[in-house]
Motif scaffolding. Sequence first.
Motif, short mmCIF file in Angstrom:
data_model
loop_
_atom_site.label_atom_id
_atom_site.label_comp_id
_atom_site.label_asym_id
_atom_site.label_seq_id
_atom_site.Cartn_x
_atom_site.Cartn_y
_atom_site.Cartn_z
N CYS A 216 0.83 -1.21 0.00
CA CYS A 216 0.00 0.00 0.00
C CYS A 216 0.86 1.25 0.00
CB CYS A 216 -0.92 0.00 1.21
SG CYS A 216 -2.16 -1.31 1.19
N ALA A 217 1.98 1.20 0.74
CA ALA A 217 2.89 2.35 0.76
C ALA A 217 3.49 2.57 -0.62
CB ALA A 217 4.00 2.12 1.79
N ALA A 218 3.80 1.48 -1.32
CA ALA A 218 4.37 1.60 -2.66
C ALA A 218 3.40 2.30 -3.60
CB ALA A 218 4.74 0.23 -3.20
N ALA A 219 2.09 2.11 -3.36
CA ALA A 219 1.07 2.76 -4.17
C ALA A 219 0.62 4.09 -3.56
CB ALA A 219 -0.14 1.83 -4.32
N LEU A 220 1.30 4.50 -2.48
CA LEU A 220 0.97 5.75 -1.77
C LEU A 220 -0.48 5.77 -1.28
CD1 LEU A 220 2.84 8.55 -3.74
CD2 LEU A 220 3.50 7.37 -1.65
N ASN A 221 -0.99 4.61 -0.94
CA ASN A 221 -2.37 4.50 -0.44
C ASN A 221 -2.33 4.54 1.09
OD1 ASN A 221 -5.03 3.94 0.10
ND2 ASN A 221 -5.18 2.25 -1.34
N ILE A 222 -2.10 5.74 1.63
CA ILE A 222 -1.96 5.89 3.08
C ILE A 222 -3.28 5.61 3.80
CG2 ILE A 222 -1.32 7.49 4.92
CD1 ILE A 222 0.99 6.55 3.16
N ASP A 223 -4.40 5.91 3.17
CA ASP A 223 -5.69 5.62 3.80
C ASP A 223 -5.84 4.11 4.04
OD1 ASP A 223 -6.42 8.26 3.88
OD2 ASP A 223 -7.49 8.21 1.96
N GLN A 224 -5.40 3.32 3.06
CA GLN A 224 -5.46 1.87 3.23
C GLN A 224 -4.50 1.41 4.32
OE1 GLN A 224 -7.51 -0.25 2.31
NE2 GLN A 224 -6.53 -2.23 2.63
N VAL A 225 -3.36 2.07 4.43
CA VAL A 225 -2.42 1.76 5.51
C VAL A 225 -3.11 1.94 6.86
CG1 VAL A 225 -0.32 2.51 6.71
CG2 VAL A 225 -0.33 2.31 4.21
N ASN A 226 -3.81 3.02 7.01
CA ASN A 226 -4.51 3.28 8.28
C ASN A 226 -5.60 2.24 8.54
OD1 ASN A 226 -3.12 5.58 9.23
ND2 ASN A 226 -4.21 6.89 7.78
N ARG A 227 -6.28 1.80 7.48
CA ARG A 227 -7.30 0.77 7.66
C ARG A 227 -6.66 -0.55 8.11
NH1 ARG A 227 -9.83 3.51 3.23
NH2 ARG A 227 -8.74 2.25 1.68
N ILE A 228 -5.49 -0.85 7.55
CA ILE A 228 -4.80 -2.08 7.94
C ILE A 228 -4.35 -1.98 9.40
CG2 ILE A 228 -2.81 -3.56 7.49
CD1 ILE A 228 -2.95 -2.59 4.56
N LEU A 229 -3.87 -0.81 9.79
CA LEU A 229 -3.45 -0.62 11.18
C LEU A 229 -4.62 -0.83 12.13
CD1 LEU A 229 -1.12 2.52 10.90
CD2 LEU A 229 -0.45 0.12 11.13
N ASP A 230 -5.80 -0.35 11.76
CA ASP A 230 -6.99 -0.55 12.59
C ASP A 230 -7.32 -2.03 12.69
OD1 ASP A 230 -7.27 2.16 13.02
OD2 ASP A 230 -8.69 2.46 11.36
N GLU A 231 -7.15 -2.75 11.57
CA GLU A 231 -7.40 -4.19 11.59
C GLU A 231 -6.41 -4.91 12.49
OE1 GLU A 231 -6.99 -7.90 8.46
OE2 GLU A 231 -7.98 -6.08 7.74
N MET A 232 -5.16 -4.47 12.45
CA MET A 232 -4.14 -5.08 13.30
C MET A 232 -4.49 -4.92 14.77
SD MET A 232 -0.49 -4.09 11.52
CE MET A 232 0.46 -5.03 12.72
N LYS A 233 -4.96 -3.74 15.13
CA LYS A 233 -5.29 -3.48 16.53
C LYS A 233 -6.40 -4.41 17.03
CE LYS A 233 -4.01 1.40 16.15
NZ LYS A 233 -4.52 2.79 16.07
N CYS A 234 -7.27 -4.83 16.11
CA CYS A 234 -8.39 -5.70 16.48
C CYS A 234 -8.05 -7.17 16.37
CB CYS A 234 -9.61 -5.40 15.61
SG CYS A 234 -10.25 -3.72 15.78
N ASP A 235 -6.87 -7.47 15.82
CA ASP A 235 -6.46 -8.86 15.62
C ASP A 235 -6.20 -9.51 16.96
OD1 ASP A 235 -4.72 -11.21 15.07
OD2 ASP A 235 -4.85 -10.47 13.00
#
Length: 385
Positions: A216-235
């Motif tokens: 996602c960072a390679a595609a500069l999709n920072i919003d998706q990065v944040n969504r993944i971080l939220d998913e990690m917190k709930c894992d």
Amino acid sequence: MASRRSCNYSLSRLLSTGAAGTEYVEEYPNNLETDDLKSRIFRLRLPKRSATTVIEKWVGEGNQVSISDLRQISKDLRKSQRFKHALEISEWMVSHEQYKLSDSDYAIRIDLMTKVFGIDAAERYFEELPQSAKTSETYTALLHSYAAAKFVDKAEELFERIKGSDLSFSALMYNELMTLYMSVGQVEKVSYVVEELKRHKVEPDIFTYNLWISSCAAALNIDQVNRILDEMKCDSGCNDDWVRYINLINIYVTASRLANAESSSPVETEKGITQSEWITYDFLVMLYAGLGNKDKIDQIWKSLRMTKQKMTSRNYICILSSYLILGHSKDVGEVIDQWKQSTTTDFDISAFSRILSAFSDVGLTEKANDLNLLLIQRNCSPTNE
């Protein structure tokens, strides 16, 4: 046992090159406490000398050798990159029916054959294995060989076979394919692998998230990065290491947005490297810091400094943060000096204030204090703007 032996496809012949018993010429020590099988094998200084000969001599002297001993010696040899001798130990285990090989033994064997004889040999070995030995571990081992060699077509073909099997796979197998796509620049395919992982209800690990976020960072999709971080917190697997990793990425996201706010134009270079590509390198540096991989950070930083690209404050702050996180104060000091001496970018004291605040915000107060002390020592404290 015939099928087991058929898997060797003349490995004994391949491994026996220069394996005459007279090749083991080292003297055994007089102190019997240091005369064990591992010591004898490790005294083989040249790859052409045979570990098999040493084992046979050891057993011929009336000594016993267990499969756990052989596995440990093989592991130590692999750590020392003595793959040929490790493979000879594996050959010994296969040729003696009293040893019952595990799935891991077969998987390690595939990896060793790749390193010693090449992927073609490993591939033939895998195909000749009995069906009972074609397990999730051996499939993953072969996929790893393809990924390391960047054989995309072969890896994808094997992945389709894996999906069609009834075997259960861990996140490791999916991580191998994701790593391959990242290494060849096909970052758009990483999300497809994540979808397959979730469809098969496989629990992602921190490396899965690392690769997914990197794509996602390679595609500069920072919003998706944040969504993944939220998913990690709930894992459910989230632990202290994951929290530290998430905090590191949050530092990156904050720092990269600040940098973008200061300068939105791409950096012009002879090689045409864009600002977005530089952000990807910065991000990977931070990810490797989260994984504690200093060697990778060193490699990336060396490569970036060798280009004619114009460095920005973000590039320096990224590498400084990574070395600081890993506790390498000497490297931090060297980077500060490089920055001060650089003719391609201004030395940005305010950037240090931002990174000190960012570290303090996520509870890394001690690291922030270490950086502040280094800055004072080099007469460039943020308080002296």
